[in-house]
Design a protein around this motif. Structure first.
Motif, PDB file in Angstrom:
ATOM      1  N   SER A 173       0.837  -1.210   0.000  1.00 24.32           N
ATOM      2  CA  SER A 173       0.000   0.000   0.000  1.00 24.32           C
ATOM      3  C   SER A 173       0.867   1.253   0.000  1.00 24.32           C
ATOM      4  O   SER A 173       0.496   2.278  -0.578  1.00 24.32           O
ATOM      5  CB  SER A 173      -0.924   0.006   1.216  1.00 24.32           C
ATOM      6  OG  SER A 173      -1.811  -1.080   1.149  1.00 24.32           O
ATOM      7  N   GLN A 219      -6.943   0.876  -0.661  1.00 24.23           N
ATOM      8  CA  GLN A 219      -7.365  -0.265   0.148  1.00 24.23           C
ATOM      9  C   GLN A 219      -8.535   0.131   1.046  1.00 24.23           C
ATOM     10  O   GLN A 219      -9.484  -0.605   1.205  1.00 24.23           O
ATOM     11  CB  GLN A 219      -6.192  -0.727   1.004  1.00 24.23           C
ATOM     12  CG  GLN A 219      -6.476  -2.003   1.751  1.00 24.23           C
ATOM     13  CD  GLN A 219      -5.216  -2.627   2.304  1.00 24.23           C
ATOM     14  OE1 GLN A 219      -4.124  -2.087   2.169  1.00 24.23           O
ATOM     15  NE2 GLN A 219      -5.365  -3.774   2.908  1.00 24.23           N
ATOM     16  N   ASP A 265      -5.936  -1.524  -4.939  1.00 23.46           N
ATOM     17  CA  ASP A 265      -5.263  -2.092  -3.773  1.00 23.46           C
ATOM     18  C   ASP A 265      -6.203  -3.046  -3.043  1.00 23.46           C
ATOM     19  O   ASP A 265      -7.138  -2.594  -2.373  1.00 23.46           O
ATOM     20  CB  ASP A 265      -4.824  -0.950  -2.834  1.00 23.46           C
ATOM     21  CG  ASP A 265      -3.856  -1.445  -1.765  1.00 23.46           C
ATOM     22  OD1 ASP A 265      -3.602  -2.662  -1.705  1.00 23.46           O
ATOM     23  OD2 ASP A 265      -3.367  -0.594  -0.992  1.00 23.46           O
ATOM     24  N   GLU A 266      -5.947  -4.331  -3.201  1.00 19.24           N
ATOM     25  CA  GLU A 266      -6.765  -5.376  -2.574  1.00 19.24           C
ATOM     26  C   GLU A 266      -8.264  -5.057  -2.630  1.00 19.24           C
ATOM     27  O   GLU A 266      -8.937  -5.003  -1.591  1.00 19.24           O
ATOM     28  CB  GLU A 266      -6.340  -5.588  -1.114  1.00 19.24           C
ATOM     29  CG  GLU A 266      -4.882  -6.017  -0.998  1.00 19.24           C
ATOM     30  CD  GLU A 266      -4.513  -6.448   0.413  1.00 19.24           C
ATOM     31  OE1 GLU A 266      -5.353  -7.085   1.074  1.00 19.24           O
ATOM     32  OE2 GLU A 266      -3.378  -6.165   0.834  1.00 19.24           O
TER      33      GLU A 266
END
Ligand SMILES: Nc1ncnc2c1ncn2[C@@H]1O[C@H](COP(=O)(O)OP(=O)(O)O)[C@@H](O)[C@H]1O
Ligand SMILES: [Mg+2]
Lengths: 295, 300
Positions: free
Chosen positions: A66, A102, A178-179
């Motif tokens: 991240s 994220q 991000d994820e």
């Protein structure tokens, strides 16, 4: 109601010409904190996000992925080294890179539809074309019936899909995620992979996807970057030469995919070992020897 | 709840809207229906009954020494609802409504002024760090000064009897509104601003679309407090300055030894004050539909 839109997407296929955008990170370093409290998170890290490919980055959680995204997004600056987009250094957040952070979330005070239309409206592009794309995406992610609901009325999976639609509508040169499917159950996750891969395959713009899930990484990636533990750097790069479009079943049964999976697992296992042994060389060697004997 | 969303989730292709349809139900209705289902309204009635009967027994039956000058329940109520009140103030006299009207007008002025100045100030204090460094220390210095300490200055500064009262009423409201609005801005998760900026919003748009709606729940908490302290300060102001108003009624009735009027003034204050609070809450529910649904869904 909008079945014709699912068949062909005039807005998305015709209006989306291919961009070529490449991001290159060269010998970057990043620490948080100062003096005795400094914590090195990224150390001598280099990688390339190639143009018109889906690059997936996988690494142990907490390794600094991240942080790398904050750097690419331009919200944080590197300590040294340089990240460039098409040759020019990244210094600020820009419209050319769209980041789904994220922790990014839908605006709770806007309905699903208003959330999706936020980007075009903010840029003064509240056009028929944008509205058509919103319809197309609402349909594509199965939220047609939920357009007037507020985020808190949607399940976790629906929220993720709406976030995805909110990002995809902007046709960014580079899309960074991000994820995005964290915390979903396996069933919804696999559906999301297929949605996302489908959306990507429609325009094949440059995509960068961060995850900790090996199956997700292999299913989605054209190129796979495997990261080391904290402080992170690129451990290895694997080209995933499985033809597209892929189905979950094909990938599960593919010998090539399983081979790659084994390779990735070995690499990640080694990284996990390092963190387990707390960075001590002796402890790492011991663990390594022990795991070899156990085989 | 969890189950139904899981199901809706896997049936992705054409999921029907969830059965918990509440779009037309406002938070207010929801609160009221919940309230009626809870034991609270009945406890409330018991509470009222207990206080009223204690008052009745203490004054009129047991004649407790401490209560000997206190007007009794029956005396107050028969005066309050009398067509020909002995002390000249009841629900049938125009004067009663004049006092209420004047107090309400002062509250209205002060509250609107405090909101009109406090909300923008709070938004900018929360939003701009530089602005805050200039203004906030000053603000924090003035804030702890109680309204009563402002009374002499208010009378010296403003001419007439009306403006000092409005000024005093305004003060505490203004501080409460500003502070809560500022906290509201600070409470907003930074990821919303980042998301907005990533989607192409400029600074001003981020302010309009993220900061203002995001701070709204805190702003309305602030306005709830604000209307409460406004009544508090109003009565203080009306007791020392001004003619008419409920605070004035209470104070003059004390000096004229017209004790039942004190109690009538107090009860009226309670009712009118509560109504204004409820109106602020209604407005908040109306402006924050998204929270209506959020809260309603969270609870069910
Ligand atoms: N703003 C920050 N200040 C201090 N430490 C941070 C900050 N952001 C991240 N870190 C630290 O950097 C490390 C990597 O975090 P992160 O990049 O979020 O990892 P990942 O995304 O791979 O899970 C963590 O140990 C985290 O505690
Ligand atoms: Mg992370």
């Amino acid at each position: 109601m909008n079945t014709s839109l699912t068949e062909e997407s005039p807005a998305l296929t015709s209006a989306r010409e291919q961009n070529t955008s490449e991001i290159v990170a060269k010998n970057i370093y990043k620490s948080y904190g100062a003096g005795p409290f400094a914590k090195e998170v990224v150390s001598d890290c280099s990688f390339t996000i190639e143009s018109n490919k889906l690059t997936v980055m996988i690494g142990p959680s907490g390794c600094g992925k991240s942080t790398l995204i904050q750097l690419i997004a331009g919200f944080e600056a590197t300590d040294s080294g340089e990240i460039t987009l098409n040759g020019s250094p990244i210094t600020d957040p820009g419209k050319d890179r769209l980041v789904l952070f994220q922790e990014s979330a839908l605006f709770p005070w806007m309905t699903t539809y208003d959330n999706i239309m936020y980007g075009p409206r903010a840029r003064g592009e509240d056009t028929k074309d944008a509205a058509d794309q919103a319809e197309f995406l609402l349909n594509k992610v199965g939220l047609d019936a939920f357009r007037d609901k507020y985020p808190q009325q949607l399940s976790g999976g629906m929220q993720r899909r709406a976030e995805l639609a909110r990002a995809m509508i902007n046709k960014p040169e580079v899309m960074i995620l991000d994820e995005p499917f964290r915390g979903l159950d396996n069933m919804s996750k696999e559906l999301m992979w297929e949605y996302y891969a489908g959306l990507y395959e429609e325009d094949r713009n440059t995509n960068f996807f961060v995850t900790t899930d090996i199956d997700e990484a292999i299913f989605l990636a054209d190129r796979l970057l495997i990261m080391t533990n904290l402080p992170t750097s690129t451990r290895s790069v694997i080209e995933i030469d499985i033809p597209r479009p892929r189905t979950i079943e094909e990938v599960v049964n593919s010998a090539r995919a399983n081979e790659i999976k084994k390779e990735v697992m070995t690499l990640l296992h080694e990284e996990a070992m390092k963190s387990f042994s707390g960075g001590s060389k002796a402890a790492a060697d011991f663990l390594d020897a022990y795991s070899k004997r156990a085989d | 709840m969890a189950n139904s969303s899981e199901v809706a989730d896997s049936a992705v292709s054409m999921a029907a809207p969830q059965s918990t349809e509440i779009s037309s139900m406002s938070l207010t209705m929801y609160r009221v229906s919940n309230w009626l289902k809870s034991p609270r309204p009945y406890l409330m009635v018991i509470g009222f009954a207990a206080v009223l009967s204690f008052w009745y027994f203490a004054v009129e039956v047991w004649k407790l020494p401490r209560f000997q000058d206190m007007p009794g329940l029956t005396e107050v109520f028969s005066e309050w609802f009398s067509k020909d009140p002995y002390y000249g103030l009841s629900v049938y006299t125009p004067e009663y409504y004049k006092h209420i009207g004047i107090s309400l007008r002062r509250i209205g002025f002060a509250f609107l002024l405090a909101t009109g100045l406090g909300v923008p100030l709070g938004l900018f204090l929360g939003w701009s760090k530089t602005f805050r460094e200039y203004v906030f220390p000053l603000f924090e210095l003035f804030r702890p000064i109680p309204v009563l300490a402002w009374v002499p200055l208010a009378i010296i500064m403003f001419v007439g009897s009306e403006t000092p009262v409005v000024f005093l009423t305004f003060l505490a409201s203004f501080f409460a509104t500003t502070l809560n609005t500022m906290l509201g801005v600070e409470s907003i998760d930074e990821s919303y601003s980042r998301a907005a900026r990533c989607l192409g919003a400029n600074r001003w748009q981020t302010f309009k679309h993220v900061v203002v709606p995001g701070a709204m729940p805190y702003i309305f908490t602030g306005l709830q407090i604000s209307i409460g302290v406004a009544w508090f300060s109003l009565v203080a102001g009306e007791m020392v300055s001004g003619q008419f108003g409920l605070g004035y009624v209470i104070n003059t009735s004390y000096m004229m030894i017209e004790y039942p009027k004190i109690i009538i003034g107090m009860i009226t204050l309670g009712i009118v004050g509560y109504s204004t609070s409820a109106m602020v809450r209604l407005l908040g529910d109306y402006l924050m539909q998204w929270r209506v649904r959020e809260l309603a869904l969270g609870d069910s």
